[in-house]
Structure formats: structure tokens, C-alpha cells
Design an enzyme around this catalytic site. Sequence first.
Site, PDB file in Angstrom:
ATOM      1  N   TYR A  37      -3.998  -6.895  12.997  1.00 24.67           N
ATOM      2  CA  TYR A  37      -4.025  -7.412  14.367  1.00 24.67           C
ATOM      3  C   TYR A  37      -4.964  -6.643  15.300  1.00 24.67           C
ATOM      4  O   TYR A  37      -5.921  -7.213  15.811  1.00 24.67           O
ATOM      5  CB  TYR A  37      -2.601  -7.435  14.947  1.00 24.67           C
ATOM      6  CG  TYR A  37      -1.676  -8.282  14.103  1.00 24.67           C
ATOM      7  CD1 TYR A  37      -1.829  -9.668  14.059  1.00 24.67           C
ATOM      8  CD2 TYR A  37      -0.690  -7.711  13.309  1.00 24.67           C
ATOM      9  CE1 TYR A  37      -1.011 -10.454  13.262  1.00 24.67           C
ATOM     10  CE2 TYR A  37       0.133  -8.489  12.505  1.00 24.67           C
ATOM     11  CZ  TYR A  37      -0.033  -9.861  12.485  1.00 24.67           C
ATOM     12  OH  TYR A  37       0.764 -10.631  11.690  1.00 24.67           O
TER      13      TYR A  37
ATOM     14  N   PRO B 119       0.116 -18.037  16.704  1.00 22.99           N
ATOM     15  CA  PRO B 119       0.702 -19.326  16.349  1.00 22.99           C
ATOM     16  C   PRO B 119       1.247 -20.069  17.577  1.00 22.99           C
ATOM     17  O   PRO B 119       1.521 -19.464  18.611  1.00 22.99           O
ATOM     18  CB  PRO B 119       1.856 -18.957  15.419  1.00 22.99           C
ATOM     19  CG  PRO B 119       1.677 -17.524  15.062  1.00 22.99           C
ATOM     20  CD  PRO B 119       0.951 -16.917  16.230  1.00 22.99           C
TER      21      PRO B 119
ATOM     22  N   THR C 245      19.156 -30.728  -5.297  1.00 26.13           N
ATOM     23  CA  THR C 245      19.880 -31.522  -6.309  1.00 26.13           C
ATOM     24  C   THR C 245      19.280 -31.307  -7.691  1.00 26.13           C
ATOM     25  O   THR C 245      19.974 -31.443  -8.695  1.00 26.13           O
ATOM     26  CB  THR C 245      19.788 -33.052  -6.037  1.00 26.13           C
ATOM     27  OG1 THR C 245      18.969 -33.282  -4.949  1.00 26.13           O
ATOM     28  CG2 THR C 245      21.082 -33.754  -5.917  1.00 26.13           C
TER      29      THR C 245
ATOM     30  N   LYS D 124      18.248 -28.521  -8.647  1.00 25.11           N
ATOM     31  CA  LYS D 124      18.450 -27.080  -8.888  1.00 25.11           C
ATOM     32  C   LYS D 124      17.152 -26.289  -8.786  1.00 25.11           C
ATOM     33  O   LYS D 124      16.849 -25.417  -9.595  1.00 25.11           O
ATOM     34  CB  LYS D 124      19.125 -26.849 -10.247  1.00 25.11           C
ATOM     35  CG  LYS D 124      20.437 -27.608 -10.415  1.00 25.11           C
ATOM     36  CD  LYS D 124      21.416 -26.843 -11.246  1.00 25.11           C
ATOM     37  CE  LYS D 124      22.832 -27.374 -11.244  1.00 25.11           C
ATOM     38  NZ  LYS D 124      23.090 -28.661 -10.634  1.00 25.11           N
TER      39      LYS D 124
ATOM     40  N   SER E  12      14.368 -24.277  -6.027  1.00 23.48           N
ATOM     41  CA  SER E  12      14.194 -23.681  -4.697  1.00 23.48           C
ATOM     42  C   SER E  12      13.327 -24.635  -3.864  1.00 23.48           C
ATOM     43  O   SER E  12      12.213 -24.975  -4.272  1.00 23.48           O
ATOM     44  CB  SER E  12      13.501 -22.330  -4.837  1.00 23.48           C
ATOM     45  OG  SER E  12      12.651 -22.092  -3.744  1.00 23.48           O
ATOM     46  N   PRO E  13      13.834 -25.081  -2.686  1.00 22.12           N
ATOM     47  CA  PRO E  13      13.029 -26.008  -1.868  1.00 22.12           C
ATOM     48  C   PRO E  13      11.680 -25.419  -1.472  1.00 22.12           C
ATOM     49  O   PRO E  13      10.666 -26.111  -1.493  1.00 22.12           O
ATOM     50  CB  PRO E  13      13.916 -26.239  -0.634  1.00 22.12           C
ATOM     51  CG  PRO E  13      15.305 -25.936  -1.090  1.00 22.12           C
ATOM     52  CD  PRO E  13      15.187 -24.880  -2.123  1.00 22.12           C
TER      53      PRO E  13
ATOM     54  N   SER F  93       3.630 -16.232   3.457  1.00 26.44           N
ATOM     55  CA  SER F  93       4.249 -15.014   3.991  1.00 26.44           C
ATOM     56  C   SER F  93       5.635 -14.813   3.404  1.00 26.44           C
ATOM     57  O   SER F  93       6.420 -15.750   3.315  1.00 26.44           O
ATOM     58  CB  SER F  93       4.430 -15.062   5.507  1.00 26.44           C
ATOM     59  OG  SER F  93       3.565 -15.931   6.103  1.00 26.44           O
TER      60      SER F  93
ATOM     61  N   SER G 193       8.947 -12.177   3.907  1.00 26.94           N
ATOM     62  CA  SER G 193       9.482 -11.200   4.842  1.00 26.94           C
ATOM     63  C   SER G 193       9.782  -9.871   4.147  1.00 26.94           C
ATOM     64  O   SER G 193      10.370  -9.839   3.071  1.00 26.94           O
ATOM     65  CB  SER G 193      10.772 -11.752   5.450  1.00 26.94           C
ATOM     66  OG  SER G 193      11.325 -10.782   6.292  1.00 26.94           O
TER      67      SER G 193
ATOM     68  N   SER H 168       2.954 -20.794   5.428  1.00 23.95           N
ATOM     69  CA  SER H 168       4.148 -20.066   5.827  1.00 23.95           C
ATOM     70  C   SER H 168       5.300 -21.027   6.076  1.00 23.95           C
ATOM     71  O   SER H 168       5.095 -22.107   6.647  1.00 23.95           O
ATOM     72  CB  SER H 168       3.853 -19.297   7.110  1.00 23.95           C
ATOM     73  OG  SER H 168       4.913 -18.446   7.393  1.00 23.95           O
ATOM     74  N   GLN H 169       6.469 -20.607   5.619  1.00 26.22           N
ATOM     75  CA  GLN H 169       7.660 -21.371   5.980  1.00 26.22           C
ATOM     76  C   GLN H 169       8.278 -20.702   7.210  1.00 26.22           C
ATOM     77  O   GLN H 169       8.522 -19.491   7.186  1.00 26.22           O
ATOM     78  CB  GLN H 169       8.694 -21.347   4.847  1.00 26.22           C
ATOM     79  CG  GLN H 169       9.927 -22.131   5.245  1.00 26.22           C
ATOM     80  CD  GLN H 169      11.143 -21.992   4.340  1.00 26.22           C
ATOM     81  OE1 GLN H 169      12.270 -21.968   4.816  1.00 26.22           O
ATOM     82  NE2 GLN H 169      10.935 -21.946   3.042  1.00 26.22           N
TER      83      GLN H 169
END
Length: 656
Positions: free
Chosen positions: A137, A150, A454, A456, A458-459, A484, A486, A584-585
Site C-alpha cells: 500500500y 474497493p 448439495t 458436497k 466448497s461453494p 485473497s 485471510s 476475492s470473496q
Amino acid sequence: MSLTALTCYVTSQLHFFHITFSSPFTILSFIGLLGSVLVKPCGRLVRPVAPTRIPGRYLSHQEGLPKLPVPSLQQTCERYLAILEPIVDEEELSHTKELLAEFQKAGGVGERLQKGLERRARKTENWLSDWWLTTAYLDYRMPVVVHSSPGVVLPRLEFSDRQGQMRFAAKLIAGVLDFKTMIDNETLPVEYLGGKQLCMNQYYQVLSSCRIPGLKRDSVVNHAHRSRPPAHITVVHNFQFFVLDVYNSDGTPLTVDQLYMQLEKVWSSSLQTNKEPIGILTSNQRNSWGKAYNNLIKDKTNKDSVQAIQKSIFTVCLDAPMPCVSDELYRSRAAVQMLHGGGSRWNSGNRWFDKTLQFIIGEDGSCGLMYEHAPAEGPPIVSLIDHVVEYTKKSEMVRTPMVPLPMPLKLRFNITPEIKKDIEKAKQNMNIMVHDLDVKVIVFSHFGKNVPKTHKMSPDAFIQMGLQLAYYRMYQRCCATYESASLRMFKLGRTDTIRSCSIDSANFVKAMDDPSKQKIEKVTLLEKAVKAHRAYTDMAIHGQAIDRHLLGLKLQAIEDLTSMPEIFMDTSYAVANHYNLSTSQVPAKTDCVMCFGPVAPDGYGVCYNPMAEHINFAVSAFNSCNETNAAHMAQRLEEALLDMRMLLESTPKAKL
Ligand code: COA
């Protein structure tokens, strides 16, 4: 009641308030604190009233967090080679293999740098956080607008006039102050990821803070922890800034009703539309802005005005209406409003881009925010938004007995010819950025997290594989992809990178449209790719990913004044760090979406909020690149996700 029983009781109550302690000692020392709220009618303890202030809770939580580890050198080198495989050719890969072997030799450069890093880790709270803040940054000289800050788009509000705008702004300010009370009182619920408590430091960095431009490096000031923390926000309307005190003399926050009256005063004292857009200076390339800043604050009035903005708790931008668009295009238009304000003709001058938090409310019902990225990641910002949105739903305007409040102070600026020239230059640069940014926001309404769950899967991994497939279909190749992750499980943790492009994702995307492959084989490859992605995610959030470790080794070499190891001057390293997909989610309870610009001139920025039954996506690209197109990418992504569901649903389970 025995001491043990009392400790257990207090522990259960603390859990109720989301309070946890690292040791029995801290629990016991806390018992005294709660003593005043434990009531004992008929000899039985009852639930204590919610504590209004828990001094020391934040520090005791922070002290209980683990330190960020330094992964082993061998593990990082092996994993680095693995992520290169789908993105570099064989010749480059074998050259990099040789460089890595040399780097890892016993008693060699790698070992020495690794020892340096481990020493740094022992001596500091977090070996990475200061380095990351400066490298990612403060040393970054591109404008914060589009390239770093963002935006967040909130659902369009049901008003299209000034009254609606003021009413909503008043509620929003009250909601943020309500959230601030939790920060000030240290009652903010501790967050969890994968069952582990997270570092809460970022929440303490976003209010009353601001970035300050420098000639070569910027800095961040935070006034929240000073002996006299600020009690005002800044409001900007028609490019004119005002100081609005948001606390009464007894320390209570102004009510929604009081805030509304004060905003009305701001509005009617800033009707002139021909004012110099002083705030647009903050959108410039950082070195240029640093130079212009030094010139601007030579004047005492200007310096005082700038400091009032920097010190303020946050800024509220009351925007002029933007060009009308159809409902379908609304979110994309709102995304650019949040990212850059639409250009010098519209709202780009109605900002102070260095301010950490700016809430944006348009007269046309548009609403969202933008934030300066140096102090925090998206999740704490979005959790603040979730709180504020809930607050605005319940809070009604109640007429409070009106004690007359002073007129909000208008900030004055003396514009010299040189400052005027800087403003004109900043306007031109801003308009170039505005024309170059292409943003498409879509609501993927076919399914949300429910469908991958459904199956099985990971979304997040499912969505990332959708992105890999969309990119492959557009370009017939795989690309370095950043997601990203965490690092907040660790004290002062920020982020590491999940490398979404892997050998497994490449095998899946290549097979997906290959007519010679059976469906069942494609499903197996998809499952394998999703599992590999989830495994990389787990590795990253536990501090074992490769990117920050490699960066650390590189920065250690710079600090040791040794010559730069060849692995960092290698083509593979450049390819691995050229992110054509930067993703990024940022999940939220609110139906919003965060958006940001691409990090490569020929790349895409993709941010998403996966909800239970739909997913909000914001895709960005640069118009100056002929090969990228945000709308096409969004369309391909939608098709990819639908095709993946179809593949899973049309392959009978028995066959798997
Ligand atoms: N089967 C069924 N359900 C599953 C599953 C499986 N195999 N795998 C995961 N799930 C469930 C999870 O339990 C979770 O359930 P919930 O909706 O009830 O919470 C849900 O699916 C989501 O899990 P997943 O999609 O795997 O992602 P995640 O929530 O663990 O998030 C990251 C993954 C990488 C986004 C997260 O770890 C992270 O690091 N977030 C921070 C990113 C960040 O800082 N961004 C901002 C940059 S500015």
C-alpha cells in the site's frame, strides 16, 4: 458458589457476549469487573445485563492469538514449482527448478534468508504485517482510485429526492456511530474462521483514520487512539466539505432527527455548483499528489481544513444524481460511482480518496461506500455495513426536543494558481481513468451456495473453478490467479494468496469441453479441482501458503543488502505475479457486492458475495486492453457455473 463454579458461570456468560479469554487468570481478573452486574436474588445468579464497556478486552483477546508462522523453505519451494506448472512452459519450469535447487543448497542464500525471517518472526508481533503495509500500500505509487481502493454497492434505495437522501444519510450516520460504540466499548463480537478466533485489530483502524500522501511513500494516521479522539465527521456536498459534530456535550451521539437537521443545513449552505473540486487532488498518482499536498498545506487555512478531514471519524458524500440508466444496468453504474465517482463532471470531486471510510449517498437513491485499503480488508468493512443496514431498517425519525445545534463548519480552501493547475491536472487524469474502467455487476440468480453444498463441494472453490473455466474458454490458456485468503487467525494478520490456478484446475478446464472425455471423468476432475482448491485455502489461512513467504525472503534479501536471488529475477516469478485474474470473496448478509479494479493491464478484477440462493459478482477490466471485456467475462462466468451444475446434475450418482 465455589470459585470453579463461579468461573464456569462467568465463562458461559462471556460466551453469551462472544467474549473469550486466553487464560483462567484473565477470567478471574474479569470476575471483579462483572461483579457489579451479577445480581443474586434469592441466592441464585441471574443473567447479567449487557456490559456497556469492557476495558482491556480487546488487548486480552489479541494477546491470546498465535503468531504468524514462517513456513519451511523446502515446502514453499516445492509448492512454488507446483503452482508454476499450469502457467509456464516446460523450458521455463526446468530453468526455475535449477534456480530453486541452487537457492535451497545447504548453507546457501535461501537458508540464510530463511534464518533472517525466523529471527524477525521471533522479534516482532507479526513478521509480515509492517512489510505488507508498506509494500502493498504505502509504497505503491499508482492512484488509490481504481488501483487500490474497493467500492461497495448497496441495493438501490427507495427515494429520488433530497429529503430521502438526507433522511437516509442521517440514519446511516447514526448506524455507524452505533457500531463505533461497540468498538469504543470493546464489546464487538469476536469473529471466527474455521472454528478459530480472528484478530480484531482491523476494526480499530478504520474509523478516524486517513492516508497521507508522501513524495515517495505514504503514511496512515489514526486519531482514534489519541487522548482526545475526534467527535466529528466530514460531509461533502457539491465539492464543499463541512465538519459535523456528531456528539452532544454529554457524550451521547446525535439522534437521527438531530443529524437530519444538521445535514439540511449543510445542504442549503452548499448550493453553489461552481466550486473547485479540491478533493479530486487525492485521486492523483501518489508522487504527484504528495507534491501537490505539500504545496496545498503551505497555506494555514488549507492545512487546517485538510486536517479536519483527516481527523474526522468518517466522511459522508452527498452525491449529485448520476446519469439515469435502466434497472438492469443500475448496479454496474453504481459500482463506478463507488469506485471513482463518475469523473470530474459528476462526483469524483465529491470525495477525499485518502479517507479510510467514505459513505456515498446519491440524491437518486444510489448508495454504497468506498474505502482506502491500507488499514483493512473487505470483511470488517462489510460487517460494519451489515450492522448499519440493519440499523437503518429499524431506526425511525423521532422528533427530539430541539436544542439548537451550531451550524456545521464549512471548510475553506485558498486556491492559488498553482493549486488550480494541480486540480486541472488531477481532473484530466481522473477522466482518463474513468474512461478506461469497464465494470459489469451481475446477479447470478440461478443458484447460490446451496447448489455446491448439495454436491458436497466448497461453494468458494466451486465459484473459483467457474472462473477458471470462463477464463480458459475465453483465452484457451490458464493464467496466474489471485484469491485473497485471510490471515486473521494470527495476530495482526492480513492476507495471503490462494493460487486458484492449479494442475487440478487446469486438468478440469481442459477436459470440460473435450468431446473425447466422458461426463463421469469430467465430474471426477471437477471434484478433484474443488478439493485441491479447498486444501490450498486451508493451507493459506493457516499461514502455509507460498506468496507472502516468497515476498518475505525477497524483502529480507533487500534488508540484508545482499544481491537479489535469481529466483526473484526469473521469468517464472514475473509470470506467477502477473495476475490476469485478481479475485476475492467478500461475503455479506446484505445483498451487496464489493468491487475493485484489475491489478494487471490485461487482467480482470472479480469480487463476489455468495448468498444462499444467488451470487453477486462485480467484474472489472480496462477498456485500453483490446483483449479484455468485463461483460464478456461476466457472461462466460455465468455460462461456466451453469454448465458445471448441469454436468453434476446430469451424471447419475450411482456412476460416480
Ligand atoms: N460440503 C458442504 N458444505 C461445504 C463444503 C462441502 N464440501 N465445504 C464448505 N462448505 C460450506 C461451509 O461450511 C460454509 O458454510 P456456511 O455458509 O454455513 O458458513 C460455506 O460452505 C462456505 O465455505 P467455503 O465456500 O468453502 O468458503 P469459506 O467461507 O471458508 O471462505 C475464503 C473461503 C477463502 C473466502 C475465506 O477463508 C477467507 O479467507 N476470507 C477472507 C477473504 C478476504 O479477506 N477478502 C477480502 C479482500 S479485500
